[in-house]
Motif scaffolding. Structure first.
Motif, PDB file in Angstrom:
ATOM      1  N   VAL A  39       0.824  -1.141   0.050  1.00 40.68           N
ATOM      2  CA  VAL A  39       0.135  -0.041   0.191  1.00 40.68           C
ATOM      3  C   VAL A  39       0.927   1.132   0.165  1.00 40.68           C
ATOM      4  O   VAL A  39       0.674   2.291  -0.802  1.00 40.68           O
ATOM      5  CB  VAL A  39      -0.844  -0.053   1.247  1.00 40.68           C
ATOM      6  N   LEU A  40       1.858   1.052   0.892  1.00 39.46           N
ATOM      7  CA  LEU A  40       3.140   2.389   1.124  1.00 39.46           C
ATOM      8  C   LEU A  40       4.264   2.106   0.425  1.00 39.46           C
ATOM      9  O   LEU A  40       4.692   1.335   0.661  1.00 39.46           O
ATOM     10  CB  LEU A  40       2.800   3.078   2.401  1.00 39.46           C
ATOM     11  N   TRP A  46       6.640   0.847   6.030  1.00 44.44           N
ATOM     12  CA  TRP A  46       6.002  -0.272   5.264  1.00 44.44           C
ATOM     13  C   TRP A  46       6.625  -0.613   4.020  1.00 44.44           C
ATOM     14  O   TRP A  46       7.201  -1.729   3.882  1.00 44.44           O
ATOM     15  CB  TRP A  46       4.528   0.130   5.167  1.00 44.44           C
ATOM     16  N   GLN A  80      -7.062  -1.688  -2.171  1.00 50.49           N
ATOM     17  CA  GLN A  80      -6.282  -2.295  -1.087  1.00 50.49           C
ATOM     18  C   GLN A  80      -6.997  -3.709  -0.498  1.00 50.49           C
ATOM     19  O   GLN A  80      -6.494  -4.758  -0.402  1.00 50.49           O
ATOM     20  CB  GLN A  80      -6.008  -1.658   0.009  1.00 50.49           C
ATOM     21  N   SER A  98      -1.077  -5.366   4.971  1.00 48.63           N
ATOM     22  CA  SER A  98      -1.833  -5.355   6.294  1.00 48.63           C
ATOM     23  C   SER A  98      -2.922  -6.366   6.613  1.00 48.63           C
ATOM     24  O   SER A  98      -3.528  -6.658   5.793  1.00 48.63           O
ATOM     25  CB  SER A  98      -2.312  -3.918   6.325  1.00 48.63           C
ATOM     26  N   ASN A 101      -6.386  -5.063   5.634  1.00 43.60           N
ATOM     27  CA  ASN A 101      -6.664  -5.118   4.185  1.00 43.60           C
ATOM     28  C   ASN A 101      -7.021  -6.559   3.819  1.00 43.60           C
ATOM     29  O   ASN A 101      -7.862  -6.677   2.809  1.00 43.60           O
ATOM     30  CB  ASN A 101      -5.555  -4.609   3.392  1.00 43.60           C
ATOM     31  N   ASN A 153       2.667  -2.509  10.760  1.00 37.36           N
ATOM     32  CA  ASN A 153       2.135  -1.252  10.453  1.00 37.36           C
ATOM     33  C   ASN A 153       2.199  -0.281  11.670  1.00 37.36           C
ATOM     34  O   ASN A 153       3.047   0.950  11.750  1.00 37.36           O
ATOM     35  CB  ASN A 153       0.880  -0.974   9.705  1.00 37.36           C
ATOM     36  N   ARG A 156      -2.685   2.630  15.776  1.00 39.94           N
ATOM     37  CA  ARG A 156      -3.622   3.174  14.956  1.00 39.94           C
ATOM     38  C   ARG A 156      -4.211   4.369  15.933  1.00 39.94           C
ATOM     39  O   ARG A 156      -4.934   3.952  16.629  1.00 39.94           O
ATOM     40  CB  ARG A 156      -4.539   2.722  14.033  1.00 39.94           C
ATOM     41  N   ARG A 177     -13.084   8.399   8.241  1.00 38.17           N
ATOM     42  CA  ARG A 177     -12.415   7.499   7.127  1.00 38.17           C
ATOM     43  C   ARG A 177     -12.184   6.207   7.752  1.00 38.17           C
ATOM     44  O   ARG A 177     -10.930   6.282   8.701  1.00 38.17           O
ATOM     45  CB  ARG A 177     -11.449   8.136   6.268  1.00 38.17           C
ATOM     46  N   VAL A 179     -10.762   1.804   6.870  1.00 39.23           N
ATOM     47  CA  VAL A 179     -10.375   0.832   5.819  1.00 39.23           C
ATOM     48  C   VAL A 179     -11.836   0.065   5.481  1.00 39.23           C
ATOM     49  O   VAL A 179     -12.616  -0.073   6.558  1.00 39.23           O
ATOM     50  CB  VAL A 179      -9.292   0.023   6.329  1.00 39.23           C
ATOM     51  N   TRP A 200      -7.064   3.941   0.747  1.00 35.58           N
ATOM     52  CA  TRP A 200      -6.074   5.121   1.393  1.00 35.58           C
ATOM     53  C   TRP A 200      -5.755   6.264   0.332  1.00 35.58           C
ATOM     54  O   TRP A 200      -5.559   7.242   0.477  1.00 35.58           O
ATOM     55  CB  TRP A 200      -4.716   4.497   1.697  1.00 35.58           C
ATOM     56  N   ASN A 217      -4.566   6.092  11.695  1.00 33.14           N
ATOM     57  CA  ASN A 217      -3.203   5.584  10.905  1.00 33.14           C
ATOM     58  C   ASN A 217      -2.227   5.649  12.223  1.00 33.14           C
ATOM     59  O   ASN A 217      -2.306   6.437  13.018  1.00 33.14           O
ATOM     60  CB  ASN A 217      -3.044   6.073   9.717  1.00 33.14           C
ATOM     61  N   ILE A 221       2.822   7.114   9.768  1.00 31.84           N
ATOM     62  CA  ILE A 221       2.187   7.545   8.372  1.00 31.84           C
ATOM     63  C   ILE A 221       1.585   9.033   8.395  1.00 31.84           C
ATOM     64  O   ILE A 221       1.652   9.867   7.348  1.00 31.84           O
ATOM     65  CB  ILE A 221       0.898   6.573   8.281  1.00 31.84           C
ATOM     66  N   ASP A 243      -2.023  -2.835  13.469  1.00 36.83           N
ATOM     67  CA  ASP A 243      -2.046  -3.949  12.590  1.00 36.83           C
ATOM     68  C   ASP A 243      -0.832  -4.230  12.084  1.00 36.83           C
ATOM     69  O   ASP A 243       0.199  -3.493  11.489  1.00 36.83           O
ATOM     70  CB  ASP A 243      -2.790  -3.308  11.217  1.00 36.83           C
TER      71      ASP A 243
END
Ligand code: X2X
Length: 345
Positions: A39-40, A46, A80, A98, A101, A153, A156, A177, A179, A200, A217, A221, A243
């Motif tokens: 993802v990143l 990550w 994702q 993750s 995901n 990760n 959060r 927001r 996931v 994301w 997050n 991040i 995560d």
């Protein structure tokens, strides 16, 4: 050698080759490039893990296995929560993913998203490095991928553009927001917020435009994505979910490698995973937590909860924990709770 003997042995050799060649060929037909989904990218801990893994594999195989990074889950257009299916189908050769995901496809992975499961980092390690980690790897193997190592990760933490959050009442009506995993909808609904599922990739423009108020997050991040520049001015440290990341390879790709190369890829994942976890925790495990100072320096209000304040969030999410304990599997969750209770500091 008489001609007849020669012919007989030549035929025998040819026959033997005909039988062994496909297998041998399958193992030597390496691709010129293997595609790793993330993802990143490497600006984040990550993606740094991906870079470390790829570099170690390239060096240790003298370039036989050449891995290219595809951050932004670009092989699946940023979607994702489809990553796990794409891995199984071979659209993706390997990934560091993750648990969040992949949890829509592998329900046991929701374990890590149970609200307030992890009191500290030792609790995270007790699961990933213990019996629970082994059990999850067996589940992933059965689900069709080859799991090799754990990364992280991180914890959060919640941020938003509107106000300081100190109690569940402060979350009321905030558009957060999350996931695309149903457990997160349940958690934020229980807290009185208004959760909305988004990738994301879509989330960052949504913060900038004010279409959503907040997000959750890890702090690494928050800084690397510069979330303070998209109106995230209030941050509360509540450590409600952590995560882990999992290093995996598609099964067919795995089987196409020689046993010696498989061992190299696996050991490289384990080594990269350890380094990646250290990078992910940098700035938040030291006594003076330099990353928090850095974020405050960006003009963000950082709120630390007292144990009693944090307990209010725990209480409000207990019904979600209980509901999802059943969905994940009570045996697995009980085993996790036991491992955490018995953890070494
Ligand atoms: O989408 C997110 O929030 C992220 C980057 O943390 C994950 O992929 C789980």
């Amino acid at each position: 050698m008489k001609l007849r003997t020669f012919l007989t042995s030549a035929v025998a050799t040819a026959a033997a080759l005909a039988f062994t060649a496909p297998g041998a060929l399958a193992q030597t037909a390496y691709k010129s490039e293997y595609r790793m989904s993330l993802v990143l990218g490497p600006a984040f801990p990550w993606g740094k893990g991906g870079e470390l893994w790829a570099n170690k594999v390239r060096e240790r195989t003298q370039g036989r296995i050449n891995i290219k990074l595809y951050p932004g889950v670009s092989l699946i257009q940023g979607d994702q929560t489809r990553e796990f299916s794409a891995l199984r189908q071979g659209v993706i050769d390997m990934a560091i993913g993750s648990t969040i995901n992949w949890s829509p496809q592998v329900k046991q992975l929701n374990l890590f998203s149970l609200p307030f499961l992890f009191p500290d980092y030792a609790a995270v390690d007790a699961l990933t490095q213990g019996e629970v980690g082994k059990s999850i790897f067996q589940t992933l193997d059965k689900a069709g991928v080859v799991p090799l190592a754990w990364g992280e990760n991180g914890y959060r933490e919640i941020s938003n553009s509107k106000k300081q959050i100190k109690s569940p009442a402060d979350l009321k009506g905030l558009k957060i927001r999350v996931v695309g995993s149903p457990l997160f909808l349940d958690t934020f609904t229980a807290l009185g917020a208004n959760p909305t599922q988004m990738s994301w990739a879509d989330a960052q423009p949504a913060f900038a435009s004010g279409a959503v108020d907040g997000q959750e997050n890890p702090l690494a991040i928050f800084t690397a994505a510069k979330l303070h520049t998209v109106a995230q001015k209030h941050l509360t440290l509540w450590g409600y979910v952590n995560d882990p990341l999992v290093f995996v390879v598609n099964k067919e790709i795995w089987n196409s490698w020689t046993p010696a190369d498989r061992e190299i890829v696996k050991q490289a994942a384990v080594d990269a995973g350890k380094e990646q976890i250290a990078i992910a925790r940098k700035g938040v495990i030291e006594a003076d937590k330099p990353l928090i100072k850095q974020i405050e320096g960006l003009g963000v209000t950082v709120t630390q909860l007292s144990p009693a304040e944090r307990e209010e969030f725990v209480k409000a999410t207990r019904p979600v924990y209980a509901k999802w304990k059943g969905q994940i599997g009570a045996d697995l969750v009980n085993q996790a709770e036991k491992s955490i209770a018995a953890r070494k500091p």
